[in-house]
Design a protein around this motif. Structure first.
Motif, mmCIF file in Angstrom:
data_model
loop_
_atom_site.group_PDB
_atom_site.id
_atom_site.type_symbol
_atom_site.label_atom_id
_atom_site.label_comp_id
_atom_site.label_asym_id
_atom_site.label_seq_id
_atom_site.Cartn_x
_atom_site.Cartn_y
_atom_site.Cartn_z
ATOM 1 N N PHE A 27 11.437 0.058 -0.480
ATOM 2 C CA PHE A 27 10.880 0.760 -0.107
ATOM 3 C C PHE A 27 8.646 0.380 -0.302
ATOM 4 N N SER A 28 8.515 -0.628 -1.247
ATOM 5 C CA SER A 28 7.233 -0.927 -1.796
ATOM 6 C C SER A 28 7.249 -2.722 -1.846
ATOM 7 N N LEU A 29 6.103 -3.007 -2.511
ATOM 8 C CA LEU A 29 5.787 -3.879 -3.011
ATOM 9 C C LEU A 29 4.698 -3.787 -4.311
ATOM 10 N N GLU A 30 5.245 -3.858 -5.121
ATOM 11 C CA GLU A 30 4.071 -4.603 -6.489
ATOM 12 C C GLU A 30 3.662 -6.071 -6.067
ATOM 13 N N ARG B 151 12.926 8.642 6.144
ATOM 14 C CA ARG B 151 12.069 9.272 4.803
ATOM 15 C C ARG B 151 10.468 8.739 4.667
ATOM 16 N N LEU B 152 10.470 7.553 5.488
ATOM 17 C CA LEU B 152 8.975 7.596 5.438
ATOM 18 C C LEU B 152 8.314 6.192 6.213
ATOM 19 N N GLY B 153 7.492 6.769 6.913
ATOM 20 C CA GLY B 153 8.126 6.183 8.894
ATOM 21 C C GLY B 153 7.671 4.853 8.745
ATOM 22 N N THR B 154 6.245 4.969 8.030
ATOM 23 C CA THR B 154 5.882 2.833 7.561
ATOM 24 C C THR B 154 6.909 2.260 7.553
ATOM 25 N N LEU B 155 8.000 2.332 6.840
ATOM 26 C CA LEU B 155 9.092 1.238 6.395
ATOM 27 C C LEU B 155 10.171 0.625 7.729
ATOM 28 N N PHE C 253 0.923 -1.023 -0.221
ATOM 29 C CA PHE C 253 -0.217 0.144 -0.240
ATOM 30 C C PHE C 253 1.064 1.266 0.569
ATOM 31 N N VAL C 254 2.434 1.619 -0.773
ATOM 32 C CA VAL C 254 2.854 2.295 -0.358
ATOM 33 C C VAL C 254 3.811 2.471 -1.708
ATOM 34 N N ALA C 255 3.513 4.143 -2.244
ATOM 35 C CA ALA C 255 3.587 4.253 -3.831
ATOM 36 C C ALA C 255 5.175 4.357 -4.658
ATOM 37 N N PRO C 256 5.032 3.052 -5.052
ATOM 38 C CA PRO C 256 6.548 3.224 -5.495
ATOM 39 C C PRO C 256 6.770 4.434 -5.804
ATOM 40 N N ARG C 257 6.202 5.169 -6.566
ATOM 41 C CA ARG C 257 6.157 6.439 -7.279
ATOM 42 C C ARG C 257 7.430 7.557 -5.859
ATOM 43 N N GLY C 258 7.177 7.514 -4.728
ATOM 44 C CA GLY C 258 7.089 8.189 -4.243
ATOM 45 C C GLY C 258 8.855 7.910 -3.334
ATOM 46 N N GLN C 259 8.880 7.264 -3.609
ATOM 47 C CA GLN C 259 10.796 6.612 -3.378
ATOM 48 C C GLN C 259 11.643 7.522 -3.937
ATOM 49 N N ALA D 171 3.820 9.024 0.679
ATOM 50 C CA ALA D 171 4.340 8.970 -0.834
ATOM 51 C C ALA D 171 3.777 8.733 -1.607
ATOM 52 N N GLU D 172 1.871 8.971 -1.774
ATOM 53 C CA GLU D 172 1.145 9.542 -3.058
ATOM 54 C C GLU D 172 1.362 11.499 -3.469
ATOM 55 N N VAL D 173 1.802 11.858 -2.437
ATOM 56 C CA VAL D 173 1.978 12.977 -2.013
ATOM 57 C C VAL D 173 2.684 13.702 -1.334
ATOM 58 N N ALA D 174 4.572 12.861 -1.636
ATOM 59 C CA ALA D 174 5.720 14.162 -1.738
ATOM 60 C C ALA D 174 5.406 14.724 -1.795
ATOM 61 N N PRO D 175 5.047 15.680 -3.241
ATOM 62 C CA PRO D 175 5.399 17.669 -3.120
ATOM 63 C C PRO D 175 4.768 17.840 -2.823
ATOM 64 N N GLU D 176 3.616 17.554 -2.236
ATOM 65 C CA GLU D 176 2.717 18.634 -0.866
ATOM 66 C C GLU D 176 3.218 18.364 0.542
ATOM 67 N N TRP D 177 3.974 17.010 0.351
ATOM 68 C CA TRP D 177 4.749 16.674 2.093
ATOM 69 C C TRP D 177 5.608 17.462 2.037
ATOM 70 N N GLU D 178 6.569 17.939 1.506
ATOM 71 C CA GLU D 178 7.783 18.655 1.256
ATOM 72 C C GLU D 178 7.352 19.821 1.547
ATOM 73 N N LYS D 179 6.060 20.293 0.675
ATOM 74 C CA LYS D 179 6.071 22.040 0.993
ATOM 75 C C LYS D 179 5.577 22.039 2.084
ATOM 76 N N ALA D 180 4.632 20.631 2.779
ATOM 77 C CA ALA D 180 4.467 21.417 4.175
ATOM 78 C C ALA D 180 5.214 20.928 4.826
ATOM 79 N N LEU D 181 6.366 20.049 5.195
ATOM 80 C CA LEU D 181 7.664 20.181 6.398
ATOM 81 C C LEU D 181 8.065 21.271 5.945
ATOM 82 N N ASP D 182 8.650 21.753 4.885
ATOM 83 C CA ASP D 182 8.876 23.323 4.710
ATOM 84 C C ASP D 182 8.359 24.329 5.365
ATOM 85 N N ARG D 183 7.419 24.602 5.337
ATOM 86 C CA ARG D 183 6.605 24.980 6.364
ATOM 87 C C ARG D 183 6.302 24.885 7.709
#
Length: 772
Positions: A454-457, A440-444, A295-301, A498-510
């Protein structure tokens, strides 16, 4: 052998006794639970909430309900047709309060002459025949000793006096010098301790159950449970600490009459249980890791790696290098006493100095890819670790070459003790240090997982489940335990990052700009945890933040806390409550994550409850549970609320939304009842594929010919962004009814948009008649 269809873990303590557990049986029966699963119940340190500090293995703890309480639970379970699984602790006993532990009291009073001298793992020669007890604030505190009521006292600590060691007028310091024990400053434990512990916990002393007489006395009460029909199976805590885990399991199987046995064993990726082990499997961390990752998106890695690198001021964390460093931190720090004990066992004929031997042994342990070997099984792993250690430290090559045959020779004490030690270092260096640094991702970073995966297909997930069905069909599966770093619903929400990495980065920076923390990687861990657990009390989050920072050990630590950093850390947590801008940013982040996290939660729960193995439900997690690491995950909860909610479901009141708390209860109860009442539907495993544009967003499998069909949504944010299921469908061979909604679909193509109209999961069973 009687085996469970499912279990429900209860934490037994003074505030929730065995009698309380007995009263929950009607609810658990209604929930669909097959066996009750009890935390340790033998007599433990007074007030212990976990029970892993057993002080007397001969009696069920009176604080936990005593033998009468166990009898009450067993009667209630038997009347409901349920079994009883009990957690036991064979590796160690609690010695924090010597008067509470008759074995330890005898050892301290009589030394080598005690009937329990053989039970404890003491290196008597190291300290001139005395046991070193690291309890003093410093060695200067010997002046604080006093003699009172025939005992040696150090503030609230009480110790026995050897016969004839005290005469009126003797100074407490002189009397102390005549004892079979030596009280020393607590900081000396790292290098000078001479008894084996559980990990680095000075108040948990290892016992030698490989000695037949010790095994017999330590298990007399456990044997009674099976002789009198009070229990049906056992969960064995920390078998890696035992000198001979395989022999122990063989003996345990014998004395319990062939009972169902599970071991608390961490399997690293690709590792299998030794074929010789007499048990049905593990307590489920390996299953947890697989379920999380599908349930982790590989594109977030890639974007999360880039963020991690930026926060570290350069390159992303090198996990292999990190764990080598954290394990050496442990071998050279809090577990150095254990390394030195191994070094003392190296024969002088090898010509290796004590210091070089300790360095080489520590380097080999740091190179170990698994918790331990079980020689002769695992010999190749040991050889590979020796090769890696020599490559990393060429100057130790000769010492490693001389040590390798000693470590492989199971007739030698150094070989047996090395196997017991490697797992301690792995647990403290990886679970309790690196898992708080690799952020980088607490789930892991969950117990039993490799965070570099990072993820499983779905294809790989199905391959692992097929192997599980073939090799470990009775092994436990779980999503939350009393030891998980984050509970299942916290991780499910964090996975959305992992699905919203850009939004997460902006939120973390703020957030970091509004509430700066001078430790970038720790800020990632902290804000993920806060967002994953929100809403949460200030007290819970402060406790978690402090523990996480000290475990990571980069900016502060347990032994040398940095008050300036810890003040800044506390201010960050406070900002989530007191700073309107921080609060607004956090709540916007939670609004983004929460609905997709709820979808992940239901999907993971359904998959875990229907996949091959015996599913366990950790207490209370049939509702949303967004806990963090212990003791947060052991806090009280309300059974009454769950009873009322289940009654409402059974009266036909279905949740209006999949985000409602009752939705998880619906998934849990429907699946547990089906597993218990229709076992013939769970006899195999076959992957099921969808067809259509959103096929990658489905995890689906059939548990046997004409069996249960599990359908679960994965990567829900991406699914929503791409336009939903559209015309994606699964092919149904026969008409099937969803246990969650009552709707019937098929035979033929069934649109996932229709199946998932109410919930992001479906539990399909063959319909009683064809749909017309």
């Amino acid at each position: 052998m009687r085996t469970p269809a499912s279990t429900y873990r209860l934490q037994i303590r003074r505030g929730f006794t065995l009698f309380d557990a007995a009263e929950t049986v009607p609810y658990l029966k209604s929930l669909g639970v097959d066996w009750i699963y009890l935390s340790p119940i033998l007599k433990a340190e007074s007030g212990s909430d976990h029970g892993y500090d057993v002080t007397d293995p001969a009696v069920v703890d009176p604080e936990r309900g005593g033998p009468e309480g166990l009898a009450a639970v067993s009667r209630a379970a038997r009347a409901a047709g349920m079994g009883v699984l009990i957690d036991i602790v064979p590796n160690h006993v609690g010695v924090a309060s010597p008067p509470q532990n008759p074995w330890w009291w005898s050892l301290l009073k009589e030394g080598r002459g005690s009937r329990y001298a053989e039970a404890f793992d003491v290196d008597w020669d190291l300290a001139g025949g005395r046991i070193r007890i690291p309890v003093l604030g410093s060695d200067d505190d010997l002046d604080q000793l006093e003699i009172k009521d025939g005992e040696l006292r150090y503030f609230d600590h009480r110790f026995p006096l050897a016969e004839g060691s005290y005469r009126d007028g003797d100074s407490p310091r002189d009397v102390h010098g005549r004892q079979h024990y030596e009280l020393v400053g607590w900081r000396r434990a790292d290098n000078e301790l001479n008894y084996r512990r559980f990990f680095a916990v000075n108040t948990l002393a290892g016992i030698r159950v490989e000695v037949p007489s010790v095994f017999d006395e330590a298990h007399q009460e456990v044997v009674r449970w099976f002789r009198e029909g009070l229990a049906d199976g056992l969960r064995i805590d920390h078998p890696d600490g035992l000198a001979d885990p395989g022999g122990y399991l063989e003996r345990l199987r014998e004395v319990t009459g062939g009972a169902y046995l599970l071991i608390e064993k961490i399997l690293e990726p690709g590792e299998q249980l030794p074929a010789s082990f007499e048990c049905e499997g593990t307590s489920g961390y390996d299953a947890l890791a697989d379920v999380d990752r599908v349930f982790v998106a590989p594109r977030g890695q890639a974007p999360l790696d880039r963020l991690d690198a930026r926060l570290r001021g350069g390159e992303p964390a090198d996990y292999e290098d990190m764990i080598r460093g954290t394990k050496r931190r442990i071998t050279d720090g809090i577990l150095h006493s254990e390394i030195l004990r191994l070094a003392r066992l190296v024969p002088e004929r090898t010509g290796i100095s004590r210091d070089v031997a300790a360095d080489a042994i520590a380097e080999i342990i740091a190179a170990f890819p698994v918790y331990r070997s079980y020689l002769p099984e695992g010999a190749e792993i040991l050889k590979e670790a020796c090769e890696l250690a020599a490559r990393r430290r060429p100057e130790l090559d000769q010492a490693v070459q001389l040590l390798q045959p000693l470590l492989l020779d199971t007739d030698l004490e150094i070989s047996r003790r090395f196997q017991q030690t490697s797992g301690m270092v792995m647990a403290k260096g990886v679970e309790d240090t690196a898992f708080f640094r690799y952020n980088r991702l607490g789930t892991l970073t969950e117990v039993g997982a490799d965070p570099t995966e990072f993820s499983l297909e779905p294809e790989e997930f199905h391959a692992r489940m097929t192997r599980r069905q073939a090799e470990l069909p009775l092994s436990m599966t779980t999503l939350s335990t009393h030891d998980t770093k984050r509970s299942e619903d916290t991780r499910a929400r964090i996975s959305v990052i992992a699905e919203v990495a850009p939004e997460w980065e902006k939120a973390l920076d703020r957030l970091n700009a509004l509430a700066p923390l001078p430790d970038g990687p720790l800020s990632t861990l902290l804000w993920q945890a806060i967002a994953g657990a929100w809403p949460a009390s200030r007290e819970r989050l402060q406790s978690y933040a402090l523990k996480a920072a000290r475990e990571a050990g980069n900016s502060t630590s347990w032994t040398d806390p940095d008050p300036v950093f810890e003040e800044a850390l506390a201010a960050v947590v406070d900002s989530a409550f007191d700073n309107p801008e921080v609060r607004a940013e956090l709540e916007a982040l939670v609004r983004l994550l929460a609905p997709h996290g709820a979808s992940n939660s239901l999907a993971a729960k359904l998959v875990q409850l229907t996949m091959p193995g015996v599913p366990d439900v950790y207490q209370g997690t049939e509702f949303w549970d967004r806990s963090l690491t212990d003791p947060d995950n052991r806090r009280p909860f309300s059974f009454d609320e769950r009873i009322r909610a289940l009654e409402q479901l059974d009266a036909g009141h279905r949740p209006d939304s999949f985000q409602d708390e009752a939705a998880k209860l619906l998934v849990t109860s429907s699946t547990l009842r089906l597993r218990r009442d229709r076992p013939e539907l769970f006899t195999g495993y076959r992957p099921v594929q969808a067809s259509g544009p959103a096929a990658e967003h489905l995890v689906a499998f059939d548990r046997g010919a004409g069996g249960v069909l599990t359908l679960a949504t994965r990567l829900p944010y991406g699914l929503e962004q791409s336009g939903g299921w559209r015309d994606t469908a699964v092919e149904l061979e026969t008409a099937m009814t969803d246990e969650l909604t009552g709707s019937t679909f098929g035979p033929g193509p069934a649109a996932l948009s229709e199946i998932f109209q109410s919930y992001p999961v479906a539990l399909l069973v063959p319909a009683t008649g064809d749909k017309s």
